[in-house]
Design an enzyme around this catalytic site. Structure first.
Site, PDB file in Angstrom:
ATOM      1  CG  ASN A 210      10.009 -52.604 -83.654  1.00  0.00           C
ATOM      2  OD1 ASN A 210      10.043 -51.621 -82.950  1.00  0.00           O
ATOM      3  ND2 ASN A 210       9.951 -52.535 -84.986  1.00  0.00           N
ATOM      4  CG  ASP A 306      16.905 -50.213 -96.174  1.00  0.00           C
ATOM      5  OD1 ASP A 306      16.822 -49.057 -95.706  1.00  0.00           O
ATOM      6  OD2 ASP A 306      17.716 -51.060 -95.764  1.00  0.00           O
ATOM      7  CG  PHE A 324      19.592 -44.762 -85.098  1.00  0.00           C
ATOM      8  CD1 PHE A 324      19.464 -43.565 -85.783  1.00  0.00           C
ATOM      9  CD2 PHE A 324      19.779 -44.734 -83.726  1.00  0.00           C
ATOM     10  CE1 PHE A 324      19.527 -42.356 -85.108  1.00  0.00           C
ATOM     11  CE2 PHE A 324      19.840 -43.533 -83.045  1.00  0.00           C
ATOM     12  CZ  PHE A 324      19.711 -42.341 -83.732  1.00  0.00           C
TER      13      PHE A 324
END
Ligand code: CTP
Length: 398
Positions: A210, A306, A324
């Site tokens: 990303n 996660d 975030f």
């Protein structure tokens, strides 16, 4: 800036950048600090004891086994009379000697004997800087609490380009000021910070990634370190220089990031600024080849662990867990829900919709979502966001 009544022991080792030590001495004196200089043999090839003496207005020490020196001020006393020991420039050689605990001349003996905080400003050829041996020495020294400033990126005397230039004397002075003058509310605390993207391999040459630059996470790590925290920065692949005084653990994938975070526990504060890839795929061992005869490859995606949620439920849990939320729509609703779902204390929410210039940019506009509600901060630089966040985090521990 006032360093009045502070005493600096400045060790000048060899290298073309040694001439900048003269400017550093001048700035330190101007700020009111007392400076005692120690010149290594290699350093004396580049600057003279007389120049350092004239600028520092103090005796310059050069040799360990001078009986006159010993009778005037023993080397142990010399290393302890200072408030801070600064090595600038620090050559690859002196870093290696420090890491190895060697005491082969006056400078290294002082460094081994001192009980004071040590700040190192390295300067060397880029290849020497990047060499695994130098990086290992730096990791060792950081782990022992040695502070670093620089090196900076730029053109070098040897006609090469890269990291290795001595930090500017004004930058070194600012760090000295920060170390000696400003309060350090996070001293003794351990902060874990994740930053950057993760790369999830598709085959040996391709990956899913990303647009995260890692800038915000790196700035937070630096800001926490500035407030005295011992910081472990677990970073995905980015092209940023590691901040001073931070232990950097480089990872590629989300699973590696989780392992590194778990290994870094216990932590007092954990900040998850990384843009972790949500999904990974089974990586092919060989490069996928395209051919009109072969069907297009399809990627079967698996959910990544996660990391934030895992650490938020770890035992012992960091006292403050900050996540975030980068969203393109319904920012506050998503952020508030994410805070509850992931089990973190705060969410720093930002709008990364196209046109905001936030993702990968140098500015950020954030909302701080806590149990008390939502605070909206004005748009500011990523460094300023980091400093504000670090200050808020420090308030938890007073
Ligand atoms: N995060 C993490 N590990 C993951 C995914 C996310 O630690 N595998 C952390 C990020 O570092 C960030 C926070 O979780 O602090 C939010 O990430 P985000 O990807 O927005 O969360 P998701 O729950 O995946 O939300 P969404 O539904 O928007 O994808």
């Amino acid at each position: 800036m006032s360093l009045a009544s502070k005493r600096i022991l400045l060790i000048v080792s060899g290298g073309i950048a040694a001439y900048k030590a003269l400017e550093l001495v001048r700035l330190l004196r101007k700020a009111g600090a007392g400076v005692t200089c120690v010149l290594t043999r290699a350093g004396a090839e580049f600057v003279t004891p007389l120049s350092l003496q004239a600028l520092s207005e103090s005796r310059v020490y050069t040799e360990l086994f001078s009986l006159t020196d010993e009778s005037e001020m023993g080397h142990i006393q010399l290393s302890r009379a200072a408030d801070l020991v600064v090595v600038a420039p620090a050559s690859a050689n002196i870093l290696a000697q420090m890491a190895g605990g060697m005491a082969s001349d006056l400078a290294t003996t002082l460094l081994l004997a001192t009980d004071k905080h040590v700040l190192v400003a390295p300067a060397m050829n880029v290849r020497m800087w990047e060499h695994a041996a130098t990086q290992a020495n730096i990791a060792t020294l950081k782990h022992r609490g040695v502070a670093f400033v620089g090196p900076n990126e730029g053109a070098m005397a040897c006609n090469e380009y890269g990291f290795g230039r001595l930090a500017e004397p004004a930058e070194i002075l600012a760090i000295i000021d920060a170390l000696l003058v400003r309060p350090k509310p996070l001293t003794g605390k351990h902060a874990l910070v994740t930053a950057g993207p993760t790369h999830e391999p598709i085959d040996p040459v391709r990956y899913i990634a990303n647009r995260s630059s890692g800038r915000q996470g790196y700035a937070i790590a630096a800001a926490l370190a500035e407030l005295g925290a011992r910081v472990t920065l677990v970073s995905g692949p980015v092209s940023l220089a590691p901040p001073a005084d931070v232990t950097l653990v480089r990872v590629e994938t989300a699973r590696e990031m989780l392992v590194a975070c778990e290994a870094a526990l216990p932590a007092d504060v954990a900040v998850f600024a990384a843009a972790v890839a949500d999904w990974r795929t089974e990586a092919a061992n060989l490069k996928l080849k395209k051919s009109p005869d072969v069907a297009l490859p399809s990627l079967a995606l698996t959910l990544n662990p996660d990391i934030l949620a895992t650490i938020a439920h770890a035992n012992p849990r960091p006292r403050l867990v900050v996540g975030f939320a980068a969203e393109t729509h319904d920012l506050l609703a998503h952020a508030t829900a994410k805070r509850a779902r992931k089990g973190c204390d705060w969410i720093v929410a930002n709008d990364v919709a196209e046109g905001t210039g936030i993702m990968g940019g140098v500015e950020n506009e954030v909302h701080l979502v806590t149990a008390e509600g939502v605070e909206t901060w004005p748009r500011m630089s990523t460094d300023e966001v980091a400093r504000r966040l670090a200050t808020r985090m420090a308030e938890i521990f007073v």
